[in-house]
Design a protein around this motif. Structure first.
Motif, PDB file in Angstrom:
ATOM      1  N   ALA A 195       0.834  -1.201   0.000  1.00 61.79           N
ATOM      2  CA  ALA A 195       0.000   0.000   0.000  1.00 61.79           C
ATOM      3  C   ALA A 195       0.876   1.261   0.000  1.00 61.79           C
ATOM      4  O   ALA A 195       0.565   2.256  -0.665  1.00 61.79           O
ATOM      5  N   LEU A 209       0.925   4.207  -2.828  1.00 61.77           N
ATOM      6  CA  LEU A 209       0.718   5.599  -2.439  1.00 61.77           C
ATOM      7  C   LEU A 209       1.868   6.481  -2.923  1.00 61.77           C
ATOM      8  O   LEU A 209       1.666   7.617  -3.376  1.00 61.77           O
ATOM      9  N   GLY A 250      -6.433  12.547  -4.295  1.00 62.64           N
ATOM     10  CA  GLY A 250      -7.444  11.597  -3.844  1.00 62.64           C
ATOM     11  C   GLY A 250      -7.481  11.498  -2.331  1.00 62.64           C
ATOM     12  O   GLY A 250      -6.679  12.121  -1.627  1.00 62.64           O
ATOM     13  N   ILE A 309      -7.395   8.650   0.633  1.00 64.63           N
ATOM     14  CA  ILE A 309      -7.034   7.255   0.887  1.00 64.63           C
ATOM     15  C   ILE A 309      -7.410   6.916   2.331  1.00 64.63           C
ATOM     16  O   ILE A 309      -6.985   7.598   3.257  1.00 64.63           O
ATOM     17  N   THR A 310      -8.213   5.896   2.533  1.00 67.01           N
ATOM     18  CA  THR A 310      -8.558   5.440   3.882  1.00 67.01           C
ATOM     19  C   THR A 310      -7.793   4.165   4.183  1.00 67.01           C
ATOM     20  O   THR A 310      -7.654   3.293   3.318  1.00 67.01           O
ATOM     21  N   THR A 311      -7.281   4.064   5.404  1.00 68.23           N
ATOM     22  CA  THR A 311      -6.458   2.902   5.753  1.00 68.23           C
ATOM     23  C   THR A 311      -6.365   2.734   7.256  1.00 68.23           C
ATOM     24  O   THR A 311      -6.609   3.681   8.013  1.00 68.23           O
TER      25      THR A 311
END
Length: 365
Positions: free
Chosen positions: A9, A13, A23, A25-27
């Motif tokens: 990930a 990124l 954008g 980005i959820t994590t």
């Protein structure tokens, strides 16, 4: 597998960031939070969370990462403590420190957000008050201008009418050839018109006369709203310490007025004859036991103060205070308060079979 998913990930990124892609980005990957904090072009963000109520607030906060609250939520839904503790140990000390830091950070963010909301509300209130003040000042200024204009117009009318009246009076005197009766009547009419337009004087406010000057220690005073009298023992700025019989009382200066020694003697002599009878009635109606259970500390101390003053005045050797056991706070506060009294000799608990430390015996000097 997070061991491989996290680096994968992070690589994705990094490539997107190098290509200037925009954008959201959820994590939950911790390595991405650290990567975003140290990489230009990326910025951390998190949703505010009330960690006291364990509920999301649905408010986005920019600049700081958030915690997943994994252990807290697990504990909240009833996961056994030994399972949570074992999971903490398996997570590792470094990761635990990071998560703890994020939780503390979340708490600080919530505090700062609440402070911002409170400050914004206060600023709005201040703006509203300023606006209302401006409106009120404009209203008062307009009223003042209108009143001044009306007063000037009224004054001009009075002067015109007065001039006409004087001219008519002089003309009638000349026409009647100074007849005494007519002249007298015209003068009376002129005087009545003058009185009608005279502004009445305001009566001066009555000034309270203090007998014999300022109140000093040793003076006798009387309450303005009753016939109760007392002697001044101490003066603390605007408060007096009075001796009213065997009682001591703190009162404001503006509640009493000084009386002469002669008047004080009359009051003492008139009350002395009935004092013994009142004391006998007071003693017979007094119970050396006070139940304070269920009262708040402040109310209980107020009751103790009144009760103790009365017991001392009536000469009782001891009193019994029932405060209950509970967590012991009321008992401790009452005893600390009673230690301030020089009339209190000692305090003891009741016998264990009859209430123990839920009851305090107070022995008086």
């Amino acid at each position: 597998d997070p061991q491989f998913g996290g680096p994968m990930a992070e690589a994705v990124l990094e490539v997107l960031n190098n290509k200037k892609v925009r954008g959201v980005i959820t994590t939950h990957y911790s390595n991405l939070k650290l990567f975003a904090g140290n990489t230009p072009g990326l910025e951390n963000a998190s949703m505010l969370f009330d960690n006291a109520k364990m509920k999301p607030l649905y408010i986005l906060e920019m600049g700081k990462p958030g915690s997943s609250y994994a252990f807290e939520i697990a504990q909240n839904i009833g996961l056994p403590k030994e399972v949570i503790q074992l999971a903490r140990e398996k997570t590792g000390s470094n990761q635990n420190r990071v998560d703890t830091m994020l939780v503390d950070l979340e708490r600080e963010k919530k505090t700062i957000y609440d402070a911002k909301v409170s400050l914004a509300n206060q600023q709005n209130k201040a703006k509203n008050l300023v606006a209302e003040n401006e409106k009120l000042r404009a209203f008062l200024d307009e009223n003042r201008r209108v009143l001044i204009k009306e007063a000037k117009q009224e004054a001009q009318n009075i002067i015109k009418n007065a001039n006409k009246l004087v001219e008519n009076t002089i003309a009638e005197i000349k026409e009647k050839q100074a007849d005494k009766e007519v002249t007298k009547q015209l003068r009376q009419n002129l005087h009545q018109e003058l009185v009608k337009n005279t502004v009445p004087k305001e009566k001066p406010k009555p000034v309270q006369v203090i007998v014999g000057g300022e109140i000093v220690v040793g003076d006798w005073v009387k309450f303005t709203d009753s016939e109760t009298t007392g002697q001044v023992l101490e003066i603390n700025r605007n408060e007096l310490v009075l001796a009213i019989g065997d009682l001591r009382s703190n009162v404001k200066k503006n509640r009493v007025q000084k009386i002469s020694n002669k008047e004080a003697k009359k009051v003492i002599q008139s009350s002395a004859s009935s004092f013994a009878g009142r004391m006998n009635d007071a003693v017979s109606g007094f119970r050396a036991e006070l139940d304070l259970r269920g009262k708040r500390t402040e109310d209980a101390l107020f009751e103790v103060e009144k009760y103790l003053d009365k017991a001392i005045m009536l000469g009782f050797p001891s009193i019994k205070l029932i405060h209950g056991k509970g967590d012991g706070i009321l008992r401790r506060m009452i005893r600390e308060y009673l230690r301030k009294y020089s009339q209190v000799n000692r305090m003891e608990d009741e016998h264990a079979d009859r209430g123990g430390d839920g009851i305090t015996y107070v022995y008086l000097n």
